[in-house]
Design an enzyme around this catalytic site. Structure first.
Site, PDB file in Angstrom:
ATOM      1  N   ASP A 160      -4.743   1.572  -3.254  1.00  0.00           N
ATOM      2  CA  ASP A 160      -3.509   1.251  -3.906  1.00  0.00           C
ATOM      3  C   ASP A 160      -3.084   0.845  -2.021  1.00  0.00           C
ATOM      4  O   ASP A 160      -1.977  -0.227  -2.035  1.00  0.00           O
ATOM      5  CB  ASP A 160      -3.420   2.351  -4.191  1.00  0.00           C
ATOM      6  CG  ASP A 160      -2.193   2.225  -5.251  1.00  0.00           C
ATOM      7  OD1 ASP A 160      -1.933   2.880  -6.246  1.00  0.00           O
ATOM      8  OD2 ASP A 160      -0.990   1.039  -5.302  1.00  0.00           O
ATOM      9  N   ASP A 170      -7.698   6.370   8.216  1.00  0.00           N
ATOM     10  CA  ASP A 170      -6.271   6.053   9.580  1.00  0.00           C
ATOM     11  C   ASP A 170      -6.677   4.913  10.447  1.00  0.00           C
ATOM     12  O   ASP A 170      -5.474   4.540  10.932  1.00  0.00           O
ATOM     13  CB  ASP A 170      -6.368   7.402  10.233  1.00  0.00           C
ATOM     14  CG  ASP A 170      -7.263   8.342  10.221  1.00  0.00           C
ATOM     15  OD1 ASP A 170      -7.080   9.472  10.329  1.00  0.00           O
ATOM     16  OD2 ASP A 170      -8.104   7.763   9.523  1.00  0.00           O
ATOM     17  N   TYR A 184      -7.411   8.262  -9.149  1.00  0.00           N
ATOM     18  CA  TYR A 184      -6.133   8.429  -9.927  1.00  0.00           C
ATOM     19  C   TYR A 184      -7.040   8.951 -11.224  1.00  0.00           C
ATOM     20  O   TYR A 184      -6.844   8.445 -12.594  1.00  0.00           O
ATOM     21  CB  TYR A 184      -6.164   7.348 -10.184  1.00  0.00           C
ATOM     22  CG  TYR A 184      -4.907   6.537  -8.931  1.00  0.00           C
ATOM     23  CD1 TYR A 184      -5.012   5.199  -8.858  1.00  0.00           C
ATOM     24  CD2 TYR A 184      -4.391   7.728  -8.399  1.00  0.00           C
ATOM     25  CE1 TYR A 184      -3.815   5.021  -8.033  1.00  0.00           C
ATOM     26  CE2 TYR A 184      -4.097   6.991  -7.066  1.00  0.00           C
ATOM     27  CZ  TYR A 184      -3.450   6.002  -6.621  1.00  0.00           C
ATOM     28  OH  TYR A 184      -2.600   5.575  -5.925  1.00  0.00           O
ATOM     29  N   ASP A 242      -1.670  -2.609  -0.916  1.00  0.00           N
ATOM     30  CA  ASP A 242       0.104  -3.196  -0.595  1.00  0.00           C
ATOM     31  C   ASP A 242       0.456  -2.900   1.119  1.00  0.00           C
ATOM     32  O   ASP A 242       0.940  -4.446   0.490  1.00  0.00           O
ATOM     33  CB  ASP A 242       1.057  -1.896  -0.894  1.00  0.00           C
ATOM     34  CG  ASP A 242       0.947  -1.982  -2.472  1.00  0.00           C
ATOM     35  OD1 ASP A 242       1.815  -1.121  -3.720  1.00  0.00           O
ATOM     36  OD2 ASP A 242       0.172  -2.964  -3.066  1.00  0.00           O
ATOM     37  N   LYS A 294     -12.463   7.771   3.892  1.00  0.00           N
ATOM     38  CA  LYS A 294     -12.492   9.244   5.042  1.00  0.00           C
ATOM     39  C   LYS A 294     -13.422  10.784   4.764  1.00  0.00           C
ATOM     40  O   LYS A 294     -13.332  11.589   4.616  1.00  0.00           O
ATOM     41  CB  LYS A 294     -10.865   9.888   4.083  1.00  0.00           C
ATOM     42  CG  LYS A 294     -10.091  10.603   5.624  1.00  0.00           C
ATOM     43  CD  LYS A 294      -9.854  10.375   6.880  1.00  0.00           C
ATOM     44  CE  LYS A 294      -9.894  11.135   7.946  1.00  0.00           C
ATOM     45  NZ  LYS A 294      -8.479  11.051   8.642  1.00  0.00           N
TER      46      LYS A 294
END
Lengths: 413, 323
Positions: free
Chosen positions: B218, B194, B114, B222, B161
């Site tokens: 993020d 994942d 971001y 959520d 990752k």
């Protein structure tokens, strides 16, 4: 000899000749144009990334025809004519579950002749990997294949097996239908969605570098071409499979240009399919909604990283990777179905493995080949077997062996 | 200090009843852009947080338009808010598909994907830069382990990752490992994103504290909010440079029910509890927290979003009664 409308890979038994440099000044593509493929330039010398990029750009212009009904044209559904398909049984439990697939296909009378290929023990210099050139040529020729789990050997000097397949076959979309299996209860019973993930670029371009000590950058690349390509496939898939809505998953409120471009491409394709609803969902809202109410989603199309996350999340909703089918779509209408679980070396050879993922992937392959009759019969047989619950492999909490389960499926056909 | 909360009187009620020795400085989002901050938040508001080192923020709707920064971005940059902490706990009595969620997500909030650094390479090709720095990664990892230790958590999981993004997520992991060595009593593990998502939807009780770079944070925070019932029930707290703690309700401003005494104050109340823990007013924090849990658990007073028909003030009164 199968003939396809445009042949990118003339049959050859050796490594490709060096590609001819192109002098196109403009590389902007319109998918509605149909420039004829340039055979010489479509073959690439391993390692020449630049000409491969050009090859992809050219191939992209003819792609939509290959993913549509035209892609199925080479495959004859007339009875009596067999289709050749490549089979990679893979490692660990791979060979056992591949055996299951062959058995089930026999019982269902599927006219497929398998060409089996195995991962080699030495690196093939033509592919820089343990997969031989012949294996890859086989898939390119047959245009369809099934792959079991492969364990990439540790070490250097070779590319990972999955990466090799993806690059060499131009596999650009990973498709995973996730459906709650009646009879196998998870916290969710109404999952019925398909995740379509762009598989060539995005965050996984592998372009990282150190700026100064302690500061590292990674590039996320989004291109119009790749985004249009996967969006086209998503809408085409939705239409051919009777799905009603396509949702593009993104974070364009923060990543305005990259995800913004992806969305723009999705919108363009959406306009060509007015009968299919289109919506855009931010990734974090998407995840929250998936865990609260996955029945709200139908087809999801996403760039690479979000696709990776969401497709595994959805696999978790229905019970895990052992039950999830998957299919990779490649340039020229290639369809490589695969089981996405691991090779489980600890239970290899013990007749304990669950062949469901590979069987369901094989069903996806059959649908791609338009063998819908057999595909439906096998699919229903699998669902009935799991639903009845008498024969369940240990990962589903039962104690049936692989062969018991397979026999039960065959009996239901 | 309490920003822009229409619930401020509710909070005062609850805090009064619990005897919390806090004096509030209320600030509201201005109607004009303050040139010193390039935003609708005034310089005085920000100075107030810097001075007090602690605050509570209600939902803010960023006005549409140009020439100013988003409110959340302003707060984050000006106050150096580098970690977003969200404890997610299944609320007894409010049934979701999961009853054993008990984890905390700690998200690096300043860099990563971001950073806002995007550009067009040629027509049809766009790049976005993901930045990971040693400094920011160490900082959030330090906070994560410190939080785990102070709150009696047993394990910290770094989500990444790095098998694909070797250098960036690799650097993040390296920093986490360095900090982990300083806290041998806390178990440390690394989980690929994942696999993490799959495990969260199958068995969320496997996780304790999760620490992650910005984008994964993020998504996962959520996702975890969804596991326990949504953003209306999820507390959140932003940690800034110099020990600043700005607790906030992460749900939206719900303009359609504003002023109608229908809103669910749980998220803001739980965030206020986090703020109290930060200030080490643990006694009052626990009493208020238990009061909230009991009220929801009894189910007599539930706001509309939880399927009941209690008003905001009814719910608040019930909480006060339980203290």
């Amino acid at each position: 000899m199968k003939k396809s409308p445009s042949s990118f890979h003339p049959p050859t038994t050796g490594p490709p000749p060096p590609s001819r440099p192109l002098s196109h000044p403009s590389l902007s593509l319109s998918l509605s144009s149909s420039s004829p493929p340039i055979a010489a330039a479509s073959l690439r010398r391993p390692g020449s990334g630049g000409s491969m990029a050009l090859r992809r750009l050219l191939q992209g212009s003819v792609l939509p025809r290959m993913t549509g009904r035209a892609a199925a044209a080479p495959f004859s559904t007339a009875s009596g004519e067999t289709v050749r398909a490549t089979l990679f049984p893979g490692d660990g439990i791979g060979p056992e579950i591949a055996e299951s697939v062959k058995q089930v296909f026999n019982v269902a009378g599927v006219p497929i002749e398998w060409e089996e290929h195995y991962v080699g023990t030495e690196v093939d210099p033509r592919t820089e990997s343990f997969l031989t050139w012949e294996s890859l040529e086989s898939v390119r020729r047959n245009k369809v294949g099934l792959k079991g789990p492969m364990a990439t050997p540790i070490g250097k000097g070779h590319r990972s097996l999955n990466l090799t397949l993806r690059k060499e076959l131009g596999l650009y979309a990973n498709v995973r239908p996730c459906n709650s299996l009646p009879g196998y209860k998870t916290r969710y019973d109404d999952v019925n969605l398909v995740t379509i993930r762009e598989n060539t670029e995005g965050e996984y371009s592998g372009l990282e570098h150190q700026v100064v000590r302690g500061v590292v950058e990674s590039l996320k690349i989004i291109t119009r071409q790749a985004s249009l390509r996967v969006a086209e496939y998503a809408f085409h898939y939705a239409k051919t499979n009777g799905r009603e809505r396509v949702s593009a998953i993104h974070k364009a409120n923060i990543m305005r240009k990259t995800d913004g471009l992806f969305l723009k491409c999705c919108r363009e394709v959406a306009e060509k399919y007015p009968e299919i609803q289109y919506e855009e969902v931010i990734i974090d809202n998407c995840c929250m909604t998936l865990v609260k109410n996955p029945g709200l989603f139908d087809v999801l199309v996403m760039p690479n990283l979000y696709g990776d996350i969401i497709s595994d999340l959805c696999a978790g909703l229905i019970g895990g990777l052992g039950l999830t089918p998957s299919c990779n779509i490649g340039e020229g209408g290639i369809c490589l179905a695969e089981a996405v679980h691991g090779s489980a070396p600890d239970i290899a050879g013990k007749n304990l493995a669950n062949p469901t993922a590979l069987l369901l992937s094989a069903v996806m392959m059959l649908r791609h080949l338009q063998f819908n009759n057999q595909a439906d019969r096998i699919h229903n047989a699998i669902l009935e077997t799991i639903s009845e619950g008498k024969f369940r492999t240990s990962d589903l909490g039962g104690n049936a062996s692989t062969s018991d389960f397979t026999k039960a499926v065959c009996d239901h056909i | 200090m309490c920003l822009n909360s229409k619930f401020s009187f509710l909070l005062f009620q609850v805090f009064n009843v619990a005897g919390v020795p806090i004096e509030w400085e209320e600030h509201y989002v201005g109607t004009e852009v303050d040139p010193r901050t390039e935003s609708f938040l005034t310089w005085e508001s920000l100075e107030s947080v810097r001075r007090n080192k602690v605050g509570l923020k209600g939902p803010m709707a960023t006005p549409i338009g140009k020439g100013h920064r988003s409110l959340n971005l302003t707060l984050r940059k000006e106050l150096g808010l580098y970690a977003n902490v969200r404890p997610c706990n299944s609320l007894p009595g409010y049934k979701t598909r999961y009853d054993d969620v008990n984890l905390v997500t700690i998200r690096e909030n300043t860099e990563g994907e971001y950073s806002g650094l995007e550009h067009q390479v040629v027509r049809g090709v766009v790049e976005s830069l993901k930045i990971i720095t040693r400094q920011a990664s160490l900082r959030v990892a330090e906070y994560a382990f410190h939080y785990a230790k102070t709150n009696g958590r047993e394990r910290v999981s770094a989500i990444h990752k790095a098998n694909i993004m070797r250098k960036t997520d690799g650097l993040f992991l390296k920093c986490c490992r360095e900090v982990a060595e300083k806290y041998p009593e806390i178990a440390y593990e690394e989980v690929i994103i994942d696999n993490c998502c799959m495990a969260l939807v199958k068995n969320p009780s496997l996780f304790d504290v999760l620490v992650m770079p910005n984008l994964y944070g993020d998504i996962i925070s959520d996702l975890c909010a969804g596991l326990i019932g949504g953003l209306g029930l999820t507390p959140s707290c932003n940690i800034g440079e110099g020990g600043i703690c700005l607790a906030e309700a992460v749900h939206g401003s719900a303009p359609d029910i504003a002023g109608k005494n229908l809103a669910n104050p749980t998220a803001l109340l739980l965030s206020a509890v986090m703020m109290l823990h930060h200030l080490q007013f643990n006694n009052q924090a626990d009493r208020i927290h238990n009061a909230i849990l009991q009220t929801i658990s009894e189910g007599k007073f539930r706001t509309a979003d939880l399927g009941g028909n209690a008003s905001t003030s009814d719910f608040t009164k019930a909480v006060c009664d339980h203290i």
